[in-house]
Design a protein around this motif. Structure first.
Motif, PDB file in Angstrom:
ATOM      1  N   VAL A   1       0.837  -1.198   0.000  1.00 62.76           N
ATOM      2  CA  VAL A   1       0.000   0.000   0.000  1.00 62.76           C
ATOM      3  C   VAL A   1       0.873   1.249   0.000  1.00 62.76           C
ATOM      4  CG1 VAL A   1      -1.762   1.294   1.278  1.00 62.76           C
ATOM      5  CG2 VAL A   1      -1.823  -1.219   1.265  1.00 62.76           C
ATOM      6  N   HIS A   2       0.501   2.208  -0.830  1.00 58.87           N
ATOM      7  CA  HIS A   2       1.118   3.538  -0.779  1.00 58.87           C
ATOM      8  C   HIS A   2       0.008   4.520  -0.445  1.00 58.87           C
ATOM      9  CE1 HIS A   2       4.317   6.414  -1.506  1.00 58.87           C
ATOM     10  NE2 HIS A   2       3.462   7.151  -2.194  1.00 58.87           N
ATOM     11  N   VAL A   3       0.286   5.451   0.473  1.00 55.88           N
ATOM     12  CA  VAL A   3      -0.790   6.268   1.030  1.00 55.88           C
ATOM     13  C   VAL A   3      -0.349   7.715   1.175  1.00 55.88           C
ATOM     14  CG1 VAL A   3      -0.060   5.658   3.379  1.00 55.88           C
ATOM     15  CG2 VAL A   3      -2.422   6.405   2.984  1.00 55.88           C
ATOM     16  N   THR A   4      -1.313   8.625   1.098  1.00 57.19           N
ATOM     17  CA  THR A   4      -1.062  10.042   1.336  1.00 57.19           C
ATOM     18  C   THR A   4      -0.396  10.238   2.687  1.00 57.19           C
ATOM     19  OG1 THR A   4      -3.006  10.685   0.048  1.00 57.19           O
ATOM     20  CG2 THR A   4      -2.144  12.310   1.588  1.00 57.19           C
ATOM     21  N   GLY A   5       0.704  10.984   2.706  1.00 57.21           N
ATOM     22  CA  GLY A   5       1.382  11.305   3.959  1.00 57.21           C
ATOM     23  C   GLY A   5       0.957  12.664   4.457  1.00 57.21           C
ATOM     24  N   GLY A   6       0.786  12.787   5.783  1.00 59.94           N
ATOM     25  CA  GLY A   6       0.436  14.077   6.365  1.00 59.94           C
ATOM     26  C   GLY A   6      -0.814  14.655   5.738  1.00 59.94           C
ATOM     27  N   ASN A   7      -0.735  15.911   5.298  1.00 59.79           N
ATOM     28  CA  ASN A   7      -1.893  16.565   4.683  1.00 59.79           C
ATOM     29  C   ASN A   7      -1.641  16.834   3.196  1.00 59.79           C
ATOM     30  OD1 ASN A   7       0.067  18.518   5.082  1.00 59.79           O
ATOM     31  ND2 ASN A   7      -1.388  20.143   5.565  1.00 59.79           N
ATOM     32  N   PHE A   8      -0.939  15.910   2.534  1.00 52.72           N
ATOM     33  CA  PHE A   8      -0.656  16.048   1.099  1.00 52.72           C
ATOM     34  C   PHE A   8      -1.901  15.670   0.292  1.00 52.72           C
ATOM     35  CE2 PHE A   8       3.406  17.321   1.885  1.00 52.72           C
ATOM     36  CZ  PHE A   8       4.322  17.154   0.859  1.00 52.72           C
ATOM     37  N   ASN A   9      -2.954  16.480   0.428  1.00 53.72           N
ATOM     38  CA  ASN A   9      -4.232  16.094  -0.172  1.00 53.72           C
ATOM     39  C   ASN A   9      -4.778  17.110  -1.162  1.00 53.72           C
ATOM     40  OD1 ASN A   9      -5.107  18.194   1.434  1.00 53.72           O
ATOM     41  ND2 ASN A   9      -6.327  16.938   2.816  1.00 53.72           N
ATOM     42  N   ASN A  10      -3.930  18.079  -1.578  1.00 59.99           N
ATOM     43  CA  ASN A  10      -4.439  19.124  -2.470  1.00 59.99           C
ATOM     44  C   ASN A  10      -3.906  18.932  -3.892  1.00 59.99           C
ATOM     45  OD1 ASN A  10      -1.774  19.985  -2.333  1.00 59.99           O
ATOM     46  ND2 ASN A  10      -2.214  21.737  -1.005  1.00 59.99           N
ATOM     47  N   LEU A  11      -4.059  19.963  -4.716  1.00 65.67           N
ATOM     48  CA  LEU A  11      -3.713  19.859  -6.130  1.00 65.67           C
ATOM     49  C   LEU A  11      -2.205  19.742  -6.366  1.00 65.67           C
ATOM     50  CD1 LEU A  11      -6.269  22.463  -7.477  1.00 65.67           C
ATOM     51  CD2 LEU A  11      -6.268  20.022  -8.007  1.00 65.67           C
ATOM     52  N   ILE A  12      -1.421  19.975  -5.343  1.00 63.58           N
ATOM     53  CA  ILE A  12       0.025  19.749  -5.422  1.00 63.58           C
ATOM     54  C   ILE A  12       0.394  18.473  -4.662  1.00 63.58           C
ATOM     55  CG2 ILE A  12       2.302  20.664  -4.852  1.00 63.58           C
ATOM     56  CD1 ILE A  12       1.121  23.482  -5.145  1.00 63.58           C
TER      57      ILE A  12
END
Length: 482
Positions: free
Chosen positions: A139-150
């Motif tokens: 599994v590879h997953v979003t780290g921290g709050n890396f959830n925007n267009l960048i």
């Protein structure tokens, strides 16, 4: 880690190649020149205070394989690039360049993608789901709050070639952003956690928030042929929480017309995946009976605090079970969970006081849930709430801060400190209006002032909730007293 040739990057993004060998390879994508190393692709984002284009030369000197610029490079920069064998791209929009590049890598990976959005709970749901899926998959997953267009495309571009499941958190500040994210990521499974009041200041109403979150269906695709998780060719699946009043609206207006299957997961026995018989332990961790779609069940316990965590966990269980994870495997993962910090993380102050560190962010709904947890936990000392004001509430800010203050007053706290400016004043005024005495309702402008007010007065048996929007900086209070 991305493995793309310069010519493939050009083809995927439409950027102009000004220098460099089309056959040379890039193995990582970065946006901070200070991280540059051999093989990197440095994407220069222009900013109000710092312009990434100004640091292209340092990235080249550090060994970057390519730089992508949003302004025309000087002759000196091109000469340096030729000398170092670095490719130079010219582009109009760094954001769109990154999304297009991430989309290409997502297609190359060919894995199953899960997208998670919602007003509250999406990071916890993401963390829980990743923990469960690791029982079976890479599994590879979003780290921290890396959830925007960048941040989201950078997460995709950092996924190893052997990734089986990619779990992506998708945040937004305005309409259209979730659509851009989902068209980049092409999830086959998605979750909308809850439609709350976060961003109501920008979108105007909860219905508009629901419409913005529902954009996640726009990019959904069947499970890719060859994917190792899920049934290849299976229709896309959207998991919604059974108790949210906007679930029928999202399901009937957006999901089903787009050919997306809908599954409800929640706290009612009628939900396809459900959590029932919830009990909260002395440590604040909930236990409950989890029942999956196939009727299998397990009595389980979460290694994270709060009754509201159960709703997030059952959403994660619904996705995991569709990917073949059993009830026993889910139970095992739930008991060993670790989630992103500062979300109802229980710590201890130097005085011995128990600190519920929920300083990562706040909305009216999540603050109410945190107050519930504070007042549920057994304590021999005082129950203290340090509440920071909440952002992005727009014209509703005064009313919603007042409601939170009134809710806090109903909890019969021993002490409440409201932190910030106008929103904090509204919470304080409402709490006093609802009967809290002035001597147990304090105000502070900053986290540092809270330390001065109560930092030395915390007793070893006190329980302290620390909750506020990120800009208030209440994590500084936690660090000072712990």
């Amino acid at each position: 880690m991305v493995e793309l040739a310069v010519k493939d990057i050009q083809e995927a993004t439409g950027a102009r190649l000004l220098a460099g060998d089309p056959g040379s390879a890039c193995t990582r994508c970065i946006i901070d020149s200070r991280e540059a190393a051999a093989g990197d692709l440095f994407v220069a984002f222009p900013g109000e205070r710092v312009d990434g284009n100004d640091f292209a030369a340092s990235a080249i000197e550090a060994g970057a394989a390519a730089v992508a610029l949003t302004r025309e490079p000087s002759k000196e920069l091109l000469d340096l690039a030729h000398e170092r064998g670095c490719a130079v791209f010219a582009l109009d929009d760094a954001e769109e360049f990154l999304l297009s590049l991430a989309h290409r890598w997502r297609r190359i990976l060919g894995c199953t993608v899960v997208g998670i959005t919602g007003s509250i709970g999406k990071t916890t749901t993401k963390d829980v789901l990743a923990g469960v899926l690791r029982q079976r998959f890479r599994v590879h997953v979003t780290g921290g709050n890396f959830n925007n267009l960048i941040g989201m495309p950078l997460t995709i571009l950092s996924a190893p070639r052997d990734t089986q499941v990619l779990v992506l958190e998708m945040g937004m500040n305005s309409r259209g952003e979730i659509e851009r994210l989902t068209r980049c990521a092409e999830p086959s499974l998605a979750v909308i956690t809850k439609i709350g009041t976060s961003h109501i200041g920008m979108l105007g109403s909860r219905e508009n928030i629901a419409r913005a979150k529902a954009e996640i269906v726009d990019g959904m695709v069947p499970v890719p042929v060859g994917a190792e998780a899920g049934r290849p060719g299976a229709a896309p699946l959207l998991v919604l929480t059974g108790e949210d009043p906007f679930t029928p609206f999202i399901a009937d207006t957006f999901a089903r017309p787009a050919g997306v299957e809908v599954l409800c997961a929640g706290l009612e026995e009628s939900d396809a995946v459900s959590a029932t018989a919830i009990e909260l332990g002395d440590d604040g961790c909930p236990s409950f009976t989890l029942t999956l779609e196939d009727g299998s069940h397990a009595r389980t316990e979460l290694a994270i605090t709060g009754r509201q965590s159960v709703s997030n966990a059952v959403l994660a269980a619904a996705v995991a079970s569709r990917l073949g994870v059993t009830a026993a495997e889910i139970d095992h993962a739930f008991r060993a969970l670790q989630i992103t910090g500062r979300r109802q993380e229980v710590r201890h102050a130097a005085s011995g006081a128990r600190i519920i560190d929920d300083s990562y962010n706040a909305s009216p709904e999540s603050t109410a849930a945190a107050l519930d947890l504070l007042c549920t936990l057994p304590t021999r000392g005082r129950r203290i709430a340090v509440l920071g004001e909440m952002g992005e509430l727009g014209d509703e800010s005064e009313r919603l801060h007042g409601l939170v203050g009134a809710y806090a007053a109903a909890k019969k706290l021993d002490l409440m400190v409201c932190v910030g400016t106008d929103g904090a004043a509204e919470m304080l005024a409402a709490a006093r209006l609802m009967g809290m005495d002035e001597d147990v309702t304090l105000s502070a402008a900053t986290a540092e002032e809270v330390v001065r007010l109560i930092g030395d007065d915390l007793g070893p048996d006190d329980t302290v909730l620390v909750k506020g929007s990120r800009f208030v900086g209440l994590d500084r209070f936690v660090e000072e007293v712990c």
